[in-house]
Structure formats: C-alpha cells, structure tokens
Design an enzyme around this catalytic site. Structure first.
Site, short mmCIF file in Angstrom:
data_model
loop_
_atom_site.label_atom_id
_atom_site.label_comp_id
_atom_site.label_asym_id
_atom_site.label_seq_id
_atom_site.Cartn_x
_atom_site.Cartn_y
_atom_site.Cartn_z
N TYR A 56 0.85 -1.19 0.00
CA TYR A 56 0.00 0.00 0.00
C TYR A 56 0.88 1.24 0.00
CZ TYR A 56 -5.03 -0.47 0.23
OH TYR A 56 -6.34 -0.62 -0.10
N GLU A 58 -0.51 4.88 -0.40
CA GLU A 58 -1.29 6.11 -0.62
C GLU A 58 -0.40 7.33 -0.41
OE1 GLU A 58 -4.90 6.07 1.67
OE2 GLU A 58 -5.56 4.22 0.69
N ASP A 202 -7.21 13.97 -24.75
CA ASP A 202 -7.28 12.56 -24.36
C ASP A 202 -6.65 11.77 -25.51
OD1 ASP A 202 -7.92 9.94 -23.86
OD2 ASP A 202 -9.93 10.37 -23.12
N THR A 228 -4.45 6.46 -21.50
CA THR A 228 -4.24 5.12 -20.96
C THR A 228 -2.85 4.67 -21.41
OG1 THR A 228 -5.33 4.19 -22.91
CG2 THR A 228 -6.67 4.43 -20.92
N LYS A 231 -2.78 0.91 -24.88
CA LYS A 231 -3.22 0.81 -26.28
C LYS A 231 -1.98 0.86 -27.18
CE LYS A 231 -7.86 2.56 -25.31
NZ LYS A 231 -7.93 3.28 -24.03
N ARG A 237 -2.49 -2.19 -18.30
CA ARG A 237 -3.77 -1.47 -18.22
C ARG A 237 -3.66 -0.45 -17.09
NH1 ARG A 237 -7.10 -4.24 -21.65
NH2 ARG A 237 -8.64 -2.61 -21.35
N1 DSN Z 1 -12.78 1.19 -24.55
C1 DSN Z 1 -11.75 1.98 -25.22
C2 DSN Z 1 -11.72 1.69 -26.67
O1 DSN Z 1 -11.89 0.54 -27.03
O2 DSN Z 1 -11.49 2.58 -27.47
C3 DSN Z 1 -11.90 3.39 -24.93
O3 DSN Z 1 -12.03 3.58 -23.56
#
Ligand code: DSN
Length: 422
Positions: A56, A58, A202, A228, A231, A237
């Site tokens: 942990y 925080e 974003d 994120t 991707k 993730r």
């Molecule tokens: N779920 C994602 C996507 O597939 O583009 C976006 O959050």
C-alpha cells in the site's frame, strides 16, 4: 502449448489456469484488429506480476501515509521520470487506475458539479467520459457535444468554436475512441483560449504514435494530457495524466486523495518498463509501421468497395461503415470473430441504427504490427475481411471456417510478444 506456462497457477487452480491457457491460444491464433488492444512484452507482463502488488502506498513519493516505501518510491519516480522524458512534459501523474478515472480526476481538478463541459459525442467517435449523458461526466456536469461533418467525416472547427463561445465550458476535451484522422491540437487550443476553457487532450488511442513520432504531440497546446497506457503505448492497463507545472498540484490532489486510494504499484512498475521500451529507436519504427499498415489496409479495403468514415486513416484506426454492404456491424463483427478476426462493432457518425446494433465495425493495426506483419500482408487482411463480411451476409459458415484456418496459418509464422511459443 500453454500447459506449463504458469506452473504454480496450474497446481493451485487448474480451472483458472485452463482459462488463461485458452486465452493465450486465442490471442496467438487470431488476427486481433481491435484498435485499442495490443500485445505487451514479456518484460511488461513480468513487472505487472511482481510482489509490488503487495504494498500500500497512498500518497506520492516522499509523502506517503504508509511506511516501507524504500523501493516503491523509486519505482514511481522512475515511471514519472520516463513519462516526462518521453512526452516532454513538466509533470506526470502515473497513478490513475485507467482512462475513465484519469478523466474523472481532471473534472475534479478543474470543474464543479453542474458546470458545463464540452467533448466529442460518443456516437461521433468521442469517449463516454467526455460528457456523454450515460456517464457520470454527463450526469454530474452539463455536457455539450460536438461531432464531425456528415459529408467529410471530419471535425468542423467553425462549429466547435461557435459552440465553445456560446456555451463557455470549463473543460474542452479533444480526442476519442473512433477517430481515424490526425487531431489538430493547435486548433483546439486556440478555441479553448478564446472560450476561457481548460483544454484536455485525451490521447489514449494515439499515445504510442505520439511517443514514436507518428502523430503530432499535444504538448505545446493542451493544458492537460490524459492517456491510458495499454493501447498503442503497449504498456499495462493503466493511465497517466500529464500537464504543465502550474496544474501539477490540482491534478495530483484530484487523483489522490480526491478520487483514488493506493496506487497499483505493480502497474506503475509495468508502466515504467513500457515507457522505457517506448523510448527506444525500435519503438519509433513500430509507431510508423502501425500507421503505414493502417493506411495500406485502408487502401486495400477501399479497393474492395468498402466505405470508410472520412475516406481513410491518418493513424492506427479505420472506421468501416457497412451500410452499402447491407450487413449490420454486429452481424459482421460476430461472423469475423468466428473467422478468427477480432474486431468490434461500432456506431458510425449519423448512424441511423442503435449503439448496440450499429452500422459499422472499428478496426486497427497496433496488435498485428506488434507481431511483425507489414504492409505486404494488408491485402490478405482486407481480403479476409471482405470474404468474412460477405459470408456474414449469406450465412456461409464454411467460408468463415476456411478464413479461420488461413488466419491461424499466417499467425503461426508471427509469434506474439508475451505469449508462450511452444
Ligand atoms: N474502450 C476503449 C476503446 O476501445 O477505445 C476506450 O475507452
């Protein structure tokens, strides 16, 4: 193939181990075209599976609410330093659990419930968390939404400007989940400045392309960058928020203690590894290859008579409107899945059909590029999609089975990072 991949797991919980093994086989044998997915390296997988998850922590490095942070602080500082260097930003917060919590933290940092916020409408290619009605961001804030032009499939900046000046939102989001074209961050920044709004880029979908120099960077233009890490960036993730120093305190306070508790340290570690990988010359090659593959695939699909939103792609993603083929997106996506080609059904701009049964499918090239497929393979991929969509329309299961076998044969020659090989 996967029998001994996870010996301890197999001994403790054979049922779960079997499911993991089946997923490994599925990811190995299929052509994964979902543009928000990828294959992480073995090094990223190993970092994500470490004992760092036992801790942990925080707070932030040097300012924690728990003791025993000698190593965890170093892990988080490493991830922060690598994010700052890779993207050229003054401040990075690597704690958001994923993209939606990261975006929610931005609202918490800059807006009050009931404030007006602006983003691209979900059916036009935006994201739920950009103020769309069913999301907390559309329920707790007053979301006003822009789209793309029906005739071009492109953002109309006159419309965005007019809306921003009329509505005076606190936040303007740019970026989304189904945008096949380059985002003009400078144009958004000018509008945000005029409207007195905070501009949030974003870049979840294109972070890896930005890191690899295959898409312009939002850094000189956006107040906050949200992404994120799983991707095109090819990490675990998770998510990051990046900003100029002037917003650092507000962002950090919003993530913790505003929204989250303890960070997921194993994810932070895996993120640090992915950021190191993304700083290598080979990642620049990868990012440019993702775009080259998407453009070659788009060309091959157009040659087969497919209708692509905006007429093609500048990035990793292609949005196909199947209306002229008279095959609904969901029927096509499910048939392609049976053919070993994994896509998602997706609304297209001005879609007359419902989101759960829309007109399009969304595809992309990050995963196949991670396996080493190149532009020379894209005509075959387009051909499989073409035959798969035709078979979806006629209900020809034999044709789908034939495609599945052909896909598996090619994939066997291109082992995926992070998957067992024998
Ligand atoms: N779920 C994602 C996507 O597939 O583009 C976006 O959050």
């Amino acid at each position: 193939m996967t029998k001994n991949s996870h010996p301890s797991l197999a001994a403790t919980d054979p049922e779960l181990a079997a499911l993991v093994g089946a997923e490994e086989r599925l990811q190995a044998e299929t052509l994964r075209l979902i543009p928000s997915e990828n294959y992480v390296s073995q090094a990223v997988l190993e970092a994500a599976g470490t004992v760092l998850q036992n801790k942990y922590s925080e707070g932030y490095p040097g300012r924690r609410y728990y003791e025993g942070q000698q190593n965890i602080d170093q892990v988080e500082l490493l991830a922060i330093a690598r994010a700052k260097a890779l993207f050229g930003v003054e401040h990075a917060n690597v704690q958001p659990y994923s993209g939606s919590p990261a975006n929610l933290a931005v609202y918490l940092a800059f807006a009050e419930p009931g404030d007006t916020v602006m983003g691209m409408a979900l059916p036009m290619g935006g994201h739920l968390t950009h103020g769309w009605g069913v999301s907390a961001t559309g329920k707790w804030f007053r979301g006003v939404q822009y789209g793309v032009r029906q005739d071009t499939g492109l953002i109309d900046f006159d419309e965005v400007r007019e809306l921003a000046l009329k509505e005076r939102p606190k936040l303007i989001f740019c970026g989304g989940t189904a945008l096949p074209r380059t985002i003009d961050f400078a144009a958004f920044a000018e509008i945000a400045r005029e409207a007195g709004a905070v501009l949030v880029a974003d870049v979840a979908h294109i972070a890896g392309l930005i890191a690899g120099g295959a898409h312009p960077s939002p850094v000189p233009h956006a107040d906050v960058i949200s992404t994120t890490t799983h991707k095109t960036l090819r990490g675990p993730r998770g998510a990051m928020l990046m900003c100029r120093e002037e917003h650092a305190k507000a962002i950090d306070k919003a993530v913790f203690p505003g929204l989250q508790g303890g960070p997921h340290n194993q994810t932070t570690a895996a993120m640090a590894v992915a950021l190191l990988e993304a700083s290598q010359p080979s990642f620049r090659t990868y990012a440019h290859a993702v775009v080259a593959n998407a453009q070659a695939l788009a060309e091959a699909l157009l040659a087969r008579g497919f209708d692509l939103v905006s007429g093609g792609t500048d990035n990793h993603l292609i949005l196909m409107d199947l209306t002229p083929k008279d095959v609904p997106g969901k029927i096509a996506a499910k048939a392609l899945d049976r053919a070993g080609i994994v896509v998602n059904y997706n609304t297209v701009p001005y879609d007359p059909r419902k989101p759960f049964d829309p007109s399009g499918i969304r595809i992309g090239t990050p995963s196949l590029t991670s396996r080493g497929l190149g532009v020379e393979h894209m005509p075959a991929v387009a051909d499989w999609i073409d035959r798969g969509v035709t078979a979806a329309g006629t209900g020809d299961e034999d044709a789908l089975a034939r495609i599945r076998a052909e896909v598996a044969a090619l994939m066997a020659d291109f082992p995926a990072p992070g998957l067992p090989t024998d």
